[in-house]
Design a protein around this motif. Structure first.
Motif, mmCIF file in Angstrom:
data_model
loop_
_atom_site.group_PDB
_atom_site.id
_atom_site.type_symbol
_atom_site.label_atom_id
_atom_site.label_comp_id
_atom_site.label_asym_id
_atom_site.label_seq_id
_atom_site.Cartn_x
_atom_site.Cartn_y
_atom_site.Cartn_z
ATOM 1 N N UNK A 110 0.977 -1.307 -0.027
ATOM 2 C CA UNK A 110 -0.169 -0.061 0.063
ATOM 3 C C UNK A 110 0.731 1.165 0.189
ATOM 4 N N UNK A 111 0.204 2.346 -0.754
ATOM 5 C CA UNK A 111 1.263 3.605 -0.762
ATOM 6 C C UNK A 111 0.076 4.746 0.098
ATOM 7 N N UNK A 112 0.789 5.276 1.173
ATOM 8 C CA UNK A 112 0.254 6.459 1.962
ATOM 9 C C UNK A 112 1.168 7.538 1.767
ATOM 10 N N UNK A 113 0.591 8.819 2.022
ATOM 11 C CA UNK A 113 1.364 9.975 2.010
ATOM 12 C C UNK A 113 0.412 11.248 1.988
ATOM 13 N N UNK A 114 1.142 12.305 2.253
ATOM 14 C CA UNK A 114 0.494 13.601 2.535
ATOM 15 C C UNK A 114 -0.261 13.920 1.199
ATOM 16 N N UNK A 115 -1.542 14.642 1.084
ATOM 17 C CA UNK A 115 -2.110 15.068 -0.135
ATOM 18 C C UNK A 115 -1.143 15.815 -0.936
ATOM 19 N N UNK A 116 -1.230 15.802 -2.162
ATOM 20 C CA UNK A 116 -0.401 16.443 -3.071
ATOM 21 C C UNK A 116 1.145 16.090 -2.922
ATOM 22 N N UNK A 118 2.256 13.528 -4.556
ATOM 23 C CA UNK A 118 2.499 12.819 -5.919
ATOM 24 C C UNK A 118 2.330 11.324 -6.089
ATOM 25 N N UNK A 119 1.382 10.987 -5.187
ATOM 26 C CA UNK A 119 1.076 9.323 -4.867
ATOM 27 C C UNK A 119 0.763 8.987 -6.347
ATOM 28 N N UNK A 120 -0.562 9.612 -6.676
ATOM 29 C CA UNK A 120 -1.346 9.021 -7.516
ATOM 30 C C UNK A 120 -0.331 9.027 -8.996
ATOM 31 N N UNK A 121 0.460 10.106 -9.401
ATOM 32 C CA UNK A 121 1.359 10.253 -10.109
ATOM 33 C C UNK A 121 2.419 9.138 -10.319
ATOM 34 N N UNK A 122 2.709 8.766 -8.921
ATOM 35 C CA UNK A 122 3.751 7.583 -8.940
ATOM 36 C C UNK A 122 3.210 6.454 -9.147
ATOM 37 N N UNK A 123 1.929 6.114 -8.777
ATOM 38 C CA UNK A 123 1.328 4.696 -9.376
ATOM 39 C C UNK A 123 1.159 4.639 -10.703
ATOM 40 N N UNK A 124 0.774 5.909 -11.419
ATOM 41 C CA UNK A 124 0.487 5.775 -12.697
ATOM 42 C C UNK A 124 1.846 5.776 -13.410
ATOM 43 N N UNK A 125 2.736 6.198 -12.740
ATOM 44 C CA UNK A 125 4.367 5.712 -13.796
ATOM 45 C C UNK A 125 4.665 4.335 -13.599
ATOM 46 N N UNK A 188 4.092 -4.835 2.616
ATOM 47 C CA UNK A 188 5.021 -3.507 2.861
ATOM 48 C C UNK A 188 4.261 -2.370 2.613
ATOM 49 N N UNK A 189 4.489 -1.448 3.411
ATOM 50 C CA UNK A 189 3.896 -0.069 3.263
ATOM 51 C C UNK A 189 5.004 0.800 2.728
ATOM 52 N N UNK A 190 4.478 1.655 1.604
ATOM 53 C CA UNK A 190 5.325 2.798 1.073
ATOM 54 C C UNK A 190 4.676 4.108 1.616
ATOM 55 N N UNK A 191 5.616 4.751 2.339
ATOM 56 C CA UNK A 191 5.152 5.842 2.952
ATOM 57 C C UNK A 191 5.950 7.232 2.210
ATOM 58 N N UNK A 192 5.124 7.842 1.342
ATOM 59 C CA UNK A 192 5.655 8.994 0.444
ATOM 60 C C UNK A 192 5.866 10.289 1.370
ATOM 61 N N UNK A 193 7.021 10.701 0.942
ATOM 62 C CA UNK A 193 7.580 12.037 1.508
ATOM 63 C C UNK A 193 7.904 13.012 0.359
ATOM 64 N N UNK A 218 8.676 1.401 4.058
ATOM 65 C CA UNK A 218 9.943 1.888 3.231
ATOM 66 C C UNK A 218 9.498 3.470 3.142
ATOM 67 N N UNK A 219 10.456 4.407 3.288
ATOM 68 C CA UNK A 219 10.198 5.782 2.755
ATOM 69 C C UNK A 219 10.472 5.953 1.294
#
Length: 288
Positions: A110-116, A118-125, A188-193, A218-219
């Protein structure tokens, strides 16, 4: 390069079939990347290599290179992100609460992170080699308000979680925390910063939540193309210090990403393939 997708329409005899052509980024495939000059290819596949020259000699570089698979391993991992009749990749379902989440047996990330962030853009890539997979990318922070599940064949499931922080759903913690605690197939959880601004207060709260659940995470440092190298290094070293001194369940190496330029995307695909046990890598360490 253009990808032409034939839509399965219910047509009357004689009705023309329309083709929808969707652009695939030229660097989405490793075959294109390996045709780049060696130094450019190296910095795209292993983004930290482009920062090494700016680091003080006293900084331990190995903490940033623990996961360093070969190009051959990345090519093997890339196959998982290419859809085929026997390996279908698709958006599966969305859920507003954990009890609405599908009961799936395959490994899950799963992918979690603060709004904006770039989480959706990352998954799209990540899914760019299968452009028919719909990953909504919005300019409005907090667009993702549900858990969105994507199935990658029978190999694993990827979950896009709601963002936290600015204009995020108020029940983010109520939605995400039970998932992290009870999802048995979560590997695994992916925490986006956001690498251009560094760790924020909301990120530290999310980090504490990951620590409390004791699930491995993982960060992922996004938007590394959005700031000068000096600022990025400062933010990266601050983050690394937090990981070293305040975490026990976090993988020591942060993964650096630019969804725009595809820096680190191939490495992240390989890491996902590795932690979901979807493939067996020959070598995952630079020191090997």
């Amino acid at each position: 390069m253009m990808f032409c997708l034939q839509l399965p329409l219910l047509l009357q005899p004689g009705t023309p079939v329309h083709l929808v052509c969707r652009h695939i980024h030229k660097l989405a495939s490793l075959r294109k990347v390996t045709s780049l000059p060696p130094r450019k290819m190296q910095s795209l596949l292993y983004p930290f290599s482009g920062l090494e020259a700016y680091l003080d000699r006293s900084v331990d570089r190995m903490q940033f290179q623990l996961f360093h698979p070969s190009v051959e391993d990345m090519m093997e991992a890339e196959k998982l992100f290419c859809s085929s009749p026997s390996h279908r990749i698709d958006y599966y379902i969305s859920a507003e609460r954990l009890d609405h989440a599908p009961a799936l047996k395959q490994p899950e990330v799963c992918f979690i992170g603060r709004s904006n962030v770039g989480k959706s853009s990352l998954i799209k890539a990540l899914f760019s080699l299968t452009p028919e997979v719909e990953v909504r990318v919005s300019k409005t922070p907090g667009h993702t308000k549900k858990m969105n599940f994507f199935r990658v064949g029978k190999a694993f499931t990827l979950v896009d979680m709601p963002g936290y922080g600015h204009r995020a759903p108020k029940d983010f913690v109520d939605m995400v925390e039970p998932y992290l605690y009870t999802r048995k197939n979560l590997v695994r959880t992916f925490l986006l910063v956001d690498g251009s601004v560094g760790l924020q207060k909301a990120d530290l709260i999310a980090l504490e939540m990951c620590e409390e659940t004791r699930c491995p995470y993982v960060m992922v440092v996004t938007k590394i193309d959005k700031c000068a190298q000096g600022a990025l290094l400062t933010n990266l070293l601050n983050l690394q210090n937090v990981v070293k001194t305040q975490t026990t369940s976090c993988f020591p190496q942060p993964l650096l990403i630019s969804s725009v330029h595809y820096w680190g995307i191939h490495l992240l695909r390989c890491f996902i393939a590795h932690v979901t046990a979807s493939i067996r890598l020959k070598d995952t360490s630079k020191s090997g």
